[in-house]
Write a protein that holds these residues in place. Structure first.
Motif, short mmCIF file in Angstrom:
data_model
loop_
_atom_site.label_atom_id
_atom_site.label_comp_id
_atom_site.label_asym_id
_atom_site.label_seq_id
_atom_site.Cartn_x
_atom_site.Cartn_y
_atom_site.Cartn_z
N GLN A 45 12.04 -43.24 -36.48
CA GLN A 45 11.49 -44.54 -36.84
C GLN A 45 10.01 -44.57 -36.53
O GLN A 45 9.56 -44.00 -35.53
CB GLN A 45 12.22 -45.66 -36.11
N SER A 50 9.81 -51.90 -36.53
CA SER A 50 10.91 -52.37 -37.38
C SER A 50 11.38 -53.73 -36.86
O SER A 50 12.20 -53.82 -35.96
CB SER A 50 12.06 -51.36 -37.35
N SER A 56 10.89 -45.96 -41.30
CA SER A 56 11.36 -44.62 -40.91
C SER A 56 10.78 -43.60 -41.87
O SER A 56 10.05 -43.94 -42.81
CB SER A 56 12.89 -44.56 -40.91
#
Length: 235
Positions: free
Chosen positions: A61, A65, A99
């Protein structure tokens, strides 16, 4: 004469006791009315970090996020004190998942591959959802106490009405609606804390992408979501 005075004294005591009981009854009635109007934690707003679980080999990642959620929950107390009950709500959430698992659109077909992070600038899978949370609620609050402990646990069903993949590269941007995102997503939720600050967690019970979504290499993309953040409740 003594017996007469005694009778008057007894009548006085009875009247005094009656007034005392009436006062207690009125006080209890007022308390009951006060508690009958008492509801708690009906609006919420939360911020969190989305952690992808079951990532394929070499998948990582990048960036933040994030999750943003807000909504309304109908508080339904189940006891007289009204500190235990259930909550049923309706909310909205936006989620992003950054990602190096890149979706590539070729005609009507989508393919997925894990790229080296030097091959692109930014890659995101983003969703917008309507959510239906259901909670069992316990708290130490009263109708007059606004600082208290709470533990809310339950489940949440989400309907994804918009889901897009977006990849930014040196030579341009690739963005499109992603049909592989599960329209219905559900999981377990837990919130606990004191006063204003509360920790919130969500664990997805079904994959983020539809079953059968694979990388070009054949490795399964069975991604699940663990979300951790903070949530604020408002009357």
């Amino acid at each position: 004469m003594v017996h007469k005075v005694s009778r008057y004294f007894i009548v006085f005591l009875v009247m005094l006791a009656s007034l005392h009981l009436k006062a207690q009854s009125d006080s209890l009635e007022l308390d009951n009315k006060k508690f009958s109007r008492y509801l708690e934690d009906q609006f919420y707003i939360g911020f969190g970090y989305n952690l992808l679980l079951n990532k394929p080999t070499d998948a990582v990642q990048r960036n933040l996020s994030y999750n943003l959620q807000l909504g309304f929950i109908k508080d339904i107390p189940l006891n007289v004190r009204r500190n235990f009950g259930i909550g049923i709500g309706l909310g909205y959430a936006v989620n992003s998942y950054y990602s190096n698992v890149v979706a590539v659109q070729g005609g009507d077909e989508l393919t997925y591959e894990v790229l080296n992070t030097s091959e692109f600038n930014r890659n995101k899978l983003g969703t917008h959802s309507l959510e239906l949370p259901f909670e069992f609620r316990w708290r130490t609050s009263t109708a007059e106490e606004y600082r208290f402990w709470r533990i809310y646990a339950g489940a949440k069903l989400g309907y994804v009405f918009s889901g897009r993949s977006r990849t930014v590269m040196e030579d341009g941007t690739m963005a499109f609606s992603n049909p592989d995102i599960n329209e219905f997503q559900y999981g377990l939720i837990l919130s606990f804390g004191y006063n204003t600050w509360n920790v919130h967690a969500y664990y997805g019970l079904n994959p983020l992408l539809e079953n059968g979504t694979d990388l070009q290499s054949g490795e399964s993309l069975d991604l699940n979501v663990l979300r951790i953040g903070v949530i604020f409740y408002i009357l």
